[in-house]
Design an enzyme around this catalytic site. Sequence first.
Site: not given
Ligand code: GRF
Length: 224
Positions: A113, A115, A150
């Site tokens: 993931n 973040h 989380v």
């Molecule tokens: C990003 O800021 C990511 O860090 C978070 O959700 C957002 C997704 O943006 N988990 P995108 O859909 O990839 O433009």
Amino acid sequence: MVSGGKKLQLGVLVSGRGSNLKAIIDASETGTINAVVAIVISDVADARALELARRQGIEAVFVDPRLHATGAEFDATVVDLLRKREVELVCLAGFMRLLSPHFIREYRNRIMNVHPALLPAFAGLHAQRQAIRYGAKVSGCTVHFVDEGVDTGPIIMQAVVPVLDEDSEETFSARILTYEHRIYARAIQLFAEGRLEIRGRRVLCHGTDTLQQYEKQAWGAINP
Ligand code: GRF
């Protein structure tokens, strides 16, 4: 450009805009990562990310949460799709649902993931807003393996982004996003090369030039 060999099969889970998905697809097409997006799955029917994937000729599937009685059932459908496409690494890219323990077991240490903060600071929603409101001078982004919590899984890579006095949530988020795209692709490539080893909470990266490269890419570019 990275060397050939069999490409790592990726499954990307999305709920919205899809800029990280786009960065992953671009990296795959330019050969920056030795990986290919085999399938994109969303829990949102009109997610822009689905449209984006389809335009690139990538299979993009909407899985309707309302047709599943529980989160676990929804996840079982998703896992089934991933297995059928022989996905080896699952990338969450703005996917707004928590994964069930079953999903995490099925893909243990094979779910990543991104973040938009330096975990463990500012976990959860609106991480960029949290950082600005807290008065942090730096925040950034983190790519991590996903565990049952989380935003708690072992950290693979982080990039630091300073908070500027004049930053709004939007300007700050936009600057962080460019680093998300870079470190996500880099983390995927390290995984593809088999260079990541999870030892407890720590993710070790094998290969002698990694640190130098990482510092140059993730730190050097933004820290004087
Ligand atoms: C990003 O800021 C990511 O860090 C978070 O959700 C957002 C997704 O943006 N988990 P995108 O859909 O990839 O433009």
